[in-house]
Enzyme design. Structure first.
Site, PDB file in Angstrom:
ATOM      1  N   CYS A 134       0.831  -1.202   0.000  1.00 56.06           N
ATOM      2  CA  CYS A 134       0.000   0.000   0.000  1.00 56.06           C
ATOM      3  C   CYS A 134       0.869   1.258   0.000  1.00 56.06           C
ATOM      4  O   CYS A 134       1.408   1.655   1.035  1.00 56.06           O
ATOM      5  CB  CYS A 134      -0.927  -0.010   1.217  1.00 56.06           C
ATOM      6  N   CYS A 137      -0.416   4.114   2.169  1.00 60.44           N
ATOM      7  CA  CYS A 137      -0.189   3.906   3.610  1.00 60.44           C
ATOM      8  C   CYS A 137       1.282   4.113   3.969  1.00 60.44           C
ATOM      9  O   CYS A 137       1.600   4.753   4.965  1.00 60.44           O
ATOM     10  CB  CYS A 137      -0.542   2.474   4.026  1.00 60.44           C
ATOM     11  N   ASP A 138       2.182   3.552   3.180  1.00 60.86           N
ATOM     12  CA  ASP A 138       3.576   3.457   3.616  1.00 60.86           C
ATOM     13  C   ASP A 138       4.561   4.312   2.826  1.00 60.86           C
ATOM     14  O   ASP A 138       5.722   4.426   3.221  1.00 60.86           O
ATOM     15  CB  ASP A 138       4.033   1.987   3.543  1.00 60.86           C
TER      16      ASP A 138
END
Ligand code: NDP
Length: 314
Positions: A134, A137-138
């Protein structure tokens, strides 16, 4: 047979948010966690994009907090896997662990989806230490660094464009000589100077040391030549699989197995069954959007139950 008003299947942000709302509405929901209690966020270290946590929060901690919050208002959280459902009659029948069958007045399906992985051992070795599924997200953790993305669909195009704004360079690893992504998204990738596309290339191995990922070895499947690209982050974008096998033949789904809902609602084709979170969302797939749709599911279930009660009263 145990009878419940609201049965929630799944324990990610969508399931727990549905539980918080249903419990606060006095519906004493029962939530079954599924095989991965806490869902996808339990495989994430830091969540920095969920509003309300200025310092970020650890994924597993967030899920424990959501569980506590749901239980505080009277949700009964049980560990168990839904192994079959029968939505052909009402009340709805749901069997847990192949033995206990519950009768539910409403069911909120929040079983989520999981990212597909390549299936090479080094992916697991460096999970959360440089390997992620992701970018949204990261990606932030890799700002100023060099990364690779594998995939050739819209997700891969979107994630490499997203990462190109944070990272010095993005290597896009494409296994064929063309991309599946929509033309406009491909064009965006091609026009971004710090994205390099490696065509006809497969991931041979992710390389690393005690501190995490240091590189990726790719294999050109037309020339047979292998080469190592130094990177610190490796992002998978080869698709997701919704967890819907148990609902096949019962709920309407799209060709990839995502549950179909009436747009703007969480209603499925079966009265009293609602789908929330990633199980019905192939586009956004964020904790916050899942939580928002969990709230919608609980409100839709509450409204459905109120209408049923009115019917009985008349
Ligand atoms: P897709 O299934 O569309 O694409 C998966 C990609 O991964 C394919 O290009 C495939 O390659 C590649 N792939 C699969 N397995 C491997 C493997 N083992 N090694 C290397 N590459 C592999 O998934 P997406 O997640 O990209 O998209 C899913 C759906 O969501 C699509 O309908 C998409 O349009 C939509 N979407 C829309 C967005 C938007 O509109 N903003 C954003 C993201 C997704 P190959 O082509 O060779 O099969």
């Amino acid at each position: 047979m145990e009878k419940v008003k609201v049965l929630i299947i799944g324990s990610g942000p969508a399931g727990y948010t549905a539980a918080i709302y249903a419990a606060r509405a006095g519906l004493t929901p029962v939530l079954y966690t599924g095989g991965q209690p806490g869902g996808q966020l339990t495989t994430t270290n830091d969540v920095e994009n969920f509003p309300g946590y200025p310092e970020g929060i650890n994924g597993p901690q967030m899920m424990m907090d959501l569980q506590k919050q749901a239980e505080r208002f009277g949700t009964k959280v049980s560990f168990g896997l839904v192994t079959s459902v029968d939505f052909s009659s009402y009340p709805l029948k749901v069997t847990i662990d192949e033995k206990d069958t519950l009768l539910a007045e409403t069911v909120i399906v929040a079983t989520g989806a999981s990212a597909k992985y390549l299936g090479i051992p080094s992916e697991e070795v460096y999970a959360n230490r440089g390997v992620s599924a992701c970018a949204v997200c990261d990606g932030y953790f890799y700002r100023g660094k060099e990364v690779a993305v594998v995939g050739a669909g819209d997700s891969a195009a979107e994630e490499s464009t997203y990462l190109s704004k944070l990272c010095t360079k993005v290597h896009l690893i494409v296994r064929r000589d063309e991309m599946r992504a929509s033309k406009i998204m491909q064009q965006r990738v091609i026009n971004t100077p710090n994205i390099e596309i490696h065509w006809n290339s497969e991931t041979d191995e992710i390389l690393g040391d005690d501190n995490g990922v240091t590189g990726v070895r790719i294999l050109n499947n037309t020339t047979g030549v292998k080469k190592v690209i130094p990177i610190q982050g490796f992002f998978l974008a080869i698709g997701h699989k919704p967890s819907t096998d148990v609902f096949k033949g019962q709920l309407d789904m799209d060709e990839s197995g995502y549950v179909k809902v009436i747009p703007g609602t969480t209603k499925t084709n079966v009265e009293g069954v609602f789908a929330v979170g990633d199980v019905a969302d192939r586009v956004y797939r964020q904790a916050i959007t899942a939580a928002g749709s969990g709230c919608m599911g609980a409100l839709d279930a509450e409204k459905f139950l109120a209408a049923k009660e009115m019917e009985v009263a008349h």
